[in-house]
Design a protein around this motif. Structure first.
Motif, PDB file in Angstrom:
ATOM      1  N   ILE A 293      -2.510   0.607 -10.591  1.00 16.41           N
ATOM      2  CA  ILE A 293      -2.783  -0.438  -9.602  1.00 16.41           C
ATOM      3  C   ILE A 293      -2.150  -0.018  -8.282  1.00 16.41           C
ATOM      4  O   ILE A 293      -0.923   0.048  -8.161  1.00 16.41           O
ATOM      5  CB  ILE A 293      -2.221  -1.795 -10.049  1.00 16.41           C
ATOM      6  CG1 ILE A 293      -2.789  -2.202 -11.414  1.00 16.41           C
ATOM      7  CG2 ILE A 293      -2.510  -2.861  -8.999  1.00 16.41           C
ATOM      8  CD1 ILE A 293      -4.279  -2.428 -11.427  1.00 16.41           C
ATOM      9  N   GLY A 294      -2.973   0.275  -7.299  1.00 18.10           N
ATOM     10  CA  GLY A 294      -2.461   0.750  -6.020  1.00 18.10           C
ATOM     11  C   GLY A 294      -2.009  -0.376  -5.114  1.00 18.10           C
ATOM     12  O   GLY A 294      -2.225  -1.561  -5.400  1.00 18.10           O
ATOM     13  N   PRO A 295      -1.384  -0.037  -3.978  1.00 12.00           N
ATOM     14  CA  PRO A 295      -0.906  -1.047  -3.033  1.00 12.00           C
ATOM     15  C   PRO A 295      -2.032  -1.730  -2.257  1.00 12.00           C
ATOM     16  O   PRO A 295      -1.832  -2.771  -1.643  1.00 12.00           O
ATOM     17  CB  PRO A 295      -0.001  -0.248  -2.095  1.00 12.00           C
ATOM     18  CG  PRO A 295      -0.551   1.145  -2.156  1.00 12.00           C
ATOM     19  CD  PRO A 295      -1.047   1.334  -3.552  1.00 12.00           C
ATOM     20  N   LYS A 296      -3.209  -1.127  -2.275  1.00 15.17           N
ATOM     21  CA  LYS A 296      -4.360  -1.695  -1.575  1.00 15.17           C
ATOM     22  C   LYS A 296      -5.229  -2.458  -2.567  1.00 15.17           C
ATOM     23  O   LYS A 296      -5.478  -1.987  -3.672  1.00 15.17           O
ATOM     24  CB  LYS A 296      -5.165  -0.564  -0.912  1.00 15.17           C
ATOM     25  CG  LYS A 296      -6.235  -1.045   0.048  1.00 15.17           C
ATOM     26  CD  LYS A 296      -6.917   0.142   0.713  1.00 15.17           C
ATOM     27  CE  LYS A 296      -8.000  -0.319   1.681  1.00 15.17           C
ATOM     28  NZ  LYS A 296      -8.688   0.819   2.328  1.00 15.17           N
ATOM     29  N   ASN A 297      -5.687  -3.656  -2.176  1.00 19.48           N
ATOM     30  CA  ASN A 297      -6.529  -4.497  -3.049  1.00 19.48           C
ATOM     31  C   ASN A 297      -5.839  -4.812  -4.376  1.00 19.48           C
ATOM     32  O   ASN A 297      -6.490  -4.920  -5.423  1.00 19.48           O
ATOM     33  CB  ASN A 297      -7.877  -3.812  -3.325  1.00 19.48           C
ATOM     34  CG  ASN A 297      -8.678  -3.573  -2.071  1.00 19.48           C
ATOM     35  OD1 ASN A 297      -8.794  -4.452  -1.229  1.00 19.48           O
ATOM     36  ND2 ASN A 297      -9.212  -2.369  -1.925  1.00 19.48           N
ATOM     37  N   THR A 298      -4.528  -4.984  -4.333  1.00 18.38           N
ATOM     38  CA  THR A 298      -3.766  -5.188  -5.566  1.00 18.38           C
ATOM     39  C   THR A 298      -4.241  -6.407  -6.344  1.00 18.38           C
ATOM     40  O   THR A 298      -4.449  -6.335  -7.569  1.00 18.38           O
ATOM     41  CB  THR A 298      -2.264  -5.344  -5.242  1.00 18.38           C
ATOM     42  OG1 THR A 298      -1.813  -4.154  -4.596  1.00 18.38           O
ATOM     43  CG2 THR A 298      -1.458  -5.583  -6.505  1.00 18.38           C
TER      44      THR A 298
ATOM     45  N   HIS B 178      -7.666  -5.888  -7.871  1.00 15.42           N
ATOM     46  CA  HIS B 178      -7.546  -4.897  -8.941  1.00 15.42           C
ATOM     47  C   HIS B 178      -7.002  -5.540 -10.221  1.00 15.42           C
ATOM     48  O   HIS B 178      -7.512  -5.316 -11.333  1.00 15.42           O
ATOM     49  CB  HIS B 178      -6.608  -3.778  -8.476  1.00 15.42           C
ATOM     50  CG  HIS B 178      -6.933  -2.438  -9.041  1.00 15.42           C
ATOM     51  ND1 HIS B 178      -6.500  -1.268  -8.484  1.00 15.42           N
ATOM     52  CD2 HIS B 178      -7.637  -2.059 -10.126  1.00 15.42           C
ATOM     53  CE1 HIS B 178      -6.918  -0.232  -9.199  1.00 15.42           C
ATOM     54  NE2 HIS B 178      -7.613  -0.693 -10.213  1.00 15.42           N
ATOM     55  N   LEU B 179      -5.967  -6.369 -10.073  1.00 17.20           N
ATOM     56  CA  LEU B 179      -5.382  -7.047 -11.228  1.00 17.20           C
ATOM     57  C   LEU B 179      -6.369  -8.031 -11.862  1.00 17.20           C
ATOM     58  O   LEU B 179      -6.417  -8.172 -13.085  1.00 17.20           O
ATOM     59  CB  LEU B 179      -4.105  -7.774 -10.812  1.00 17.20           C
ATOM     60  CG  LEU B 179      -2.897  -6.880 -10.487  1.00 17.20           C
ATOM     61  CD1 LEU B 179      -1.772  -7.704  -9.885  1.00 17.20           C
ATOM     62  CD2 LEU B 179      -2.415  -6.141 -11.731  1.00 17.20           C
ATOM     63  N   TYR B 180      -7.146  -8.706 -11.020  1.00 19.15           N
ATOM     64  CA  TYR B 180      -8.120  -9.649 -11.572  1.00 19.15           C
ATOM     65  C   TYR B 180      -9.232  -8.946 -12.339  1.00 19.15           C
ATOM     66  O   TYR B 180      -9.729  -9.472 -13.339  1.00 19.15           O
ATOM     67  CB  TYR B 180      -8.700 -10.549 -10.476  1.00 19.15           C
ATOM     68  CG  TYR B 180      -7.965 -11.857 -10.383  1.00 19.15           C
ATOM     69  CD1 TYR B 180      -8.168 -12.872 -11.309  1.00 19.15           C
ATOM     70  CD2 TYR B 180      -7.019 -12.072  -9.388  1.00 19.15           C
ATOM     71  CE1 TYR B 180      -7.476 -14.060 -11.245  1.00 19.15           C
ATOM     72  CE2 TYR B 180      -6.311 -13.262  -9.313  1.00 19.15           C
ATOM     73  CZ  TYR B 180      -6.553 -14.252 -10.246  1.00 19.15           C
ATOM     74  OH  TYR B 180      -5.838 -15.431 -10.190  1.00 19.15           O
ATOM     75  N   VAL B 181      -9.618  -7.759 -11.896  1.00 21.83           N
ATOM     76  CA  VAL B 181     -10.589  -6.993 -12.682  1.00 21.83           C
ATOM     77  C   VAL B 181     -10.008  -6.715 -14.065  1.00 21.83           C
ATOM     78  O   VAL B 181     -10.700  -6.859 -15.084  1.00 21.83           O
ATOM     79  CB  VAL B 181     -10.953  -5.667 -11.991  1.00 21.83           C
ATOM     80  CG1 VAL B 181     -11.836  -4.824 -12.911  1.00 21.83           C
ATOM     81  CG2 VAL B 181     -11.671  -5.917 -10.678  1.00 21.83           C
TER      82      VAL B 181
END
Length: 212
Positions: free
Chosen positions: A135-140, A143-146
């Protein structure tokens, strides 16, 4: 309100979203319910859960294109099924939306979630350290919701209780985009099933869906 979004996955499988803008009475009038269902809905009356229950059933009715009574039951694991119609189904809801996925050929799972910041606080409860590492710092948050929706969709598709999102459903690394695919496995004892989960961001909601 008509169907807000509909996606044909293949010849036998599709899902749709219904934006719930109606009052409960309006939705209720669109359904045919048996006495058990009528009694059940009285327990839910005046709650958001009641609107969600009605919304998923109205959407299911629209997708199956029938005016006949739909006998939709829930098995001992909490998985909904149709008693007399040859479809696998999965139901989900979040705030203003109901979601339904149907297939003539395979078990399915769908999850819809409104995107909120709080997912960061609970990420370590449903994701392993290896998963958190991609999980990167962008669109965190997205990303977690996916990841959550993918695991929930797999859980629903598999249809058995006693499955841990953290320990039994494992996601392969992926980069977040507005829509895409997540490779995953469900591993528990002798069980080892590979899944290919699709996801799409719709307004401020995330949707994960899978066909078994």
């Amino acid at each position: 309100m008509a169907i807000a979004y509909r996606h044909q996955i293949d010849d036998d499988t599709e899902f749709a979203l219904w934006r719930i803008e109606e009052e409960a009475d309006e939705l209720y009038k669109q359904l045919q319910l048996d006495e058990h269902e009528k009694a059940f809905t009285k327990q839910l009356s005046k709650s958001k859960r009641y609107l969600h229950w009605l919304g998923t059933r109205v959407l299911l009715r629209k997708m199956l294109r029938t005016e006949e009574y739909i006998d939709c039951k829930v098995d001992s694991h909490g998985k909904p099924y149709l008693v007399t119609l040859p479809y696998h189904i999965s139901l989900s809801h979040s705030f203003d939306y109901a979601a339904v996925m149907i297939s003539k050929t395979s078990p399915v799972g769908i999850d819809i979630e409104q995107i909120k910041q709080k997912v960061e606080r609970i990420a370590n409860k449903f994701m392993s350290p290896d998963e958190l590492a991609f999980i990167g710092p962008k669109n965190t948050i997205d990303h977690l919701y996916v990841c959550w929706c993918a695991k929930e969709a797999i859980y629903k598709c598999y249809g058995q209780k006693e499955v841990s999102f953290l320990d039994n459903i494992l996601l392969q690394p992926f980069a977040f985009e507005g829509h895409g695919i997540v490779d995953a496995k469900l591993q528990k004892g002798a069980i080892d099933i590979a899944y290919e989960v699709n996801y799409v961001k719709y307004e401020d909601y995330m949707i994960g869906y899978v066909k078994g």
